[in-house]
Design a protein around this motif. Structure first.
Motif, PDB file in Angstrom:
ATOM      1  N   ARG A 212       0.769  -1.311   0.061  1.00  0.00           N
ATOM      2  CA  ARG A 212       0.057   0.096  -0.014  1.00  0.00           C
ATOM      3  C   ARG A 212       0.792   1.254  -0.094  1.00  0.00           C
ATOM      4  N   LEU A 213       1.840   1.287   1.069  1.00  0.00           N
ATOM      5  CA  LEU A 213       2.718   2.454   0.727  1.00  0.00           C
ATOM      6  C   LEU A 213       3.402   2.644  -0.375  1.00  0.00           C
ATOM      7  N   THR A 214       4.084   1.570  -1.225  1.00  0.00           N
ATOM      8  CA  THR A 214       4.756   1.786  -2.363  1.00  0.00           C
ATOM      9  C   THR A 214       3.684   2.162  -3.436  1.00  0.00           C
ATOM     10  N   ARG A 215       2.527   1.580  -3.224  1.00  0.00           N
ATOM     11  CA  ARG A 215       1.356   2.126  -4.493  1.00  0.00           C
ATOM     12  C   ARG A 215       1.126   3.605  -4.260  1.00  0.00           C
ATOM     13  N   GLU A 216       1.106   4.050  -2.857  1.00  0.00           N
ATOM     14  CA  GLU A 216       0.694   5.369  -2.718  1.00  0.00           C
ATOM     15  C   GLU A 216       1.736   6.538  -2.798  1.00  0.00           C
ATOM     16  N   ARG A 217       2.991   6.099  -2.446  1.00  0.00           N
ATOM     17  CA  ARG A 217       4.260   7.098  -2.514  1.00  0.00           C
ATOM     18  C   ARG A 217       5.239   6.867  -3.513  1.00  0.00           C
ATOM     19  N   ARG A 218       5.196   5.674  -4.018  1.00  0.00           N
ATOM     20  CA  ARG A 218       6.380   5.571  -5.179  1.00  0.00           C
ATOM     21  C   ARG A 218       5.660   4.525  -6.238  1.00  0.00           C
ATOM     22  N   PRO A 219       4.847   5.385  -7.031  1.00  0.00           N
ATOM     23  CA  PRO A 219       4.075   4.644  -8.162  1.00  0.00           C
ATOM     24  C   PRO A 219       5.323   4.053  -9.191  1.00  0.00           C
ATOM     25  N   TRP A 222       6.285   0.832  -7.740  1.00  0.00           N
ATOM     26  CA  TRP A 222       5.090  -0.153  -7.839  1.00  0.00           C
ATOM     27  C   TRP A 222       4.976  -0.656  -8.716  1.00  0.00           C
TER      28      TRP A 222
END
Length: 240
Positions: A212-219, A222
């Motif tokens: 979730r964090l990767t998807r939100e902060r570092r597309p 992701w």
């Protein structure tokens, strides 16, 4: 073999700096890695110890001379690769850090002024690495960051080596959120799953939170993570 880094700079007093403390400092004193500094000015040819000159074609700033820097590199007798910390270089990432840590060491050039004469970079086949899309006053802070990123990966530096596998970027994801005591702080409770004692659920929660964090902060990360998983699934289909 002891991992070795040689840093070429006009400010050798800036090192080891933060590297003298914490994990890197203890490892340095224990002989797990070695730091050498080379003053580029020692290889200047005039009484003023000049290492720079005005750029051909005009423009602001000064440029580091190729003859002086080349002599400094030769006199340093450092290990390869030779790396210039530069905002125009390839991004330094965890994978590159792991590769450098697995080798004999690095020789780092800390730029100053408006740049370095391109000819010495070409003649020496120097690699350029960047910490990010920003400009520093000099390469020393970037060199310290690169060294720290490598040293902590050396055997014996981190107490529990398996902890490295849980950090950001180790598996292509950002690290999951961490919690400790007190269990309730300012009305905020630790997620129930982390105190459940169910190790399978904890692993699943951490993986989900990291995704979730990767998807939100570092597309960007992701997308690479998904691409690797899709490629892995295709490989498994072919093998099946």
């Amino acid at each position: 073999m002891t991992w070795r880094t040689t840093v070429l700079t006009i400010f050798p007093e800036m090192l080891p700096g933060p590297l003298a403390y914490s994990l890197a400092g203890r490892a340095l004193r224990a002989g797990l890695w070695r730091l050498e500094t080379v003053d580029i000015r020692d290889f200047a040819r005039d009484k003023h110890r000049s290492v720079d000159d005005a750029p051909f074609g005009g423009g602001p700033g000064m440029v580091m001379r190729p003859d002086v820097l080349d002599a400094a590199i030769a006199g340093a007798d450092g290990v390869e690769p030779v790396i210039l910390l530069s905002p125009r270089g390839e991004p330094l990432n965890q994978r590159r850090g792991s590769t450098l840590a697995a080798g004999p060491g690095v020789t780092l050039i800390c730029g100053r002024f408006g740049g370095i004469d391109e000819r010495v970079l070409e003649a020496r086949g120097i690699t350029e690495l960047s910490l990010g899309d920003f400009v520093l006053s000099g390469g020393e802070p970037a060199a310290i960051a690169l060294i720290d990123a490598c040293v902590r990966l050396l055997p014996g530096v981190v107490g529990r080596a398996e902890a490295l596998a849980e950090e950001s970027f180790a598996k292509g994801l950002l690290e999951y959120p961490q919690y400790t005591r007190p269990q309730l702080w300012q009305g905020r409770a630790v997620p129930e799953v982390l105190v459940s004692g169910d190790h399978r659920r904890v692993r699943e929660w951490r993986r989900s939170a990291a995704e979730r964090l990767t998807r939100e902060r570092r597309p960007d990360l992701w997308e690479r993570y998904l691409a690797r998983h899709r490629a892995g699934e295709k490989d498994r289909e072919v093998e099946g």
